[in-house]
Design an enzyme around this catalytic site. Sequence first.
Site, mmCIF file in Angstrom:
data_model
loop_
_atom_site.group_PDB
_atom_site.id
_atom_site.type_symbol
_atom_site.label_atom_id
_atom_site.label_comp_id
_atom_site.label_asym_id
_atom_site.label_seq_id
_atom_site.Cartn_x
_atom_site.Cartn_y
_atom_site.Cartn_z
ATOM 1 N N LYS A 1 0.861 -1.195 0.000
ATOM 2 C CA LYS A 1 0.000 0.000 0.000
ATOM 3 C C LYS A 1 0.889 1.232 0.000
ATOM 4 O O LYS A 1 1.738 1.390 0.894
ATOM 5 C CB LYS A 1 -0.866 -0.032 1.251
ATOM 6 C CG LYS A 1 -2.275 0.453 1.058
ATOM 7 C CD LYS A 1 -3.064 0.152 2.317
ATOM 8 C CE LYS A 1 -4.412 0.787 2.284
ATOM 9 N NZ LYS A 1 -5.055 0.739 3.599
HETATM 10 C C1 E4P Z 1 -8.294 1.144 4.023
HETATM 11 O O1 E4P Z 1 -7.628 0.803 3.083
HETATM 12 C C2 E4P Z 1 -8.272 2.521 4.575
HETATM 13 O O2 E4P Z 1 -7.040 2.793 5.139
HETATM 14 C C3 E4P Z 1 -9.402 2.648 5.574
HETATM 15 O O3 E4P Z 1 -10.584 2.165 4.965
HETATM 16 C C4 E4P Z 1 -9.596 4.050 6.109
HETATM 17 O O4 E4P Z 1 -10.754 4.063 6.909
HETATM 18 P P1 E4P Z 1 -11.100 5.237 7.924
HETATM 19 O O5 E4P Z 1 -11.397 6.478 7.149
HETATM 20 O O6 E4P Z 1 -12.313 4.739 8.665
HETATM 21 O O7 E4P Z 1 -9.899 5.404 8.821
#
Ligand code: E4P
Length: 218
Positions: free
Chosen positions: A83
Amino acid sequence: MKFFLDTAEIDEIREMAATGLVDGVTTNPSLILKSGRDYFEVTKEICDLIDGPVSAEVAATDYDGMLREAAHIYDIADNIALKVPLTVDGLRACKHFNDQGKMVNVTLCFSSAQALLAAKAGATFISPFVGRHDDVGFDGMQLIEDIRLIYDNYQFATQILVASTRHPIHIVESARIGADVVTLPAKVLRQMFNHPLTANGLAAFVSDWEKTGQTIAK
Ligand code: E4P
């Protein structure tokens, strides 16, 4: 549509994986912090539990640092999707690893312009954050519609992974639009099972069946 679990909590992943509905997992530095676990240990455990892609995020923000970290992260397991943030350096790293045939999830996407860049950089997944968009008064789902249109116009292979989902409506809307993947907290996946008419209907069937005095599996 694929369902990824948005968590680094092993117990939750094990519980939800048992439903047979979990196609992958996404983590981020905040979820690792929340888990209280060692990054490498917990990511390895998740990769062992789940056959599909497991997103593990770089901490570095510069290209060379991302490449150095990626060497260790990809080593964790074959199902790692690295990522990287949607920055110039992040997309350079994305292109680098796409050229090597490795999975990359480009995260922190908040605009169609950014999503277009990620597709051109060969991202396996683009992660637009719908909940955080809603939080600041924009329509997160409109962004998903726009990205779907743009990707379809050019047959980009990048999969739209709807992130930052907060409730079942985000999931249903994603399915209507034709997003490829949603990543959802275990709480949202549990909520999707629930309907009061299902609960009431089941209670009535159980009660009426008991009154018949019959048994099916003897
Ligand atoms: C996933 O890949 C993201 O990092 C995550 O969905 C972010 O979610 P949040 O906005 O609830 O922290």
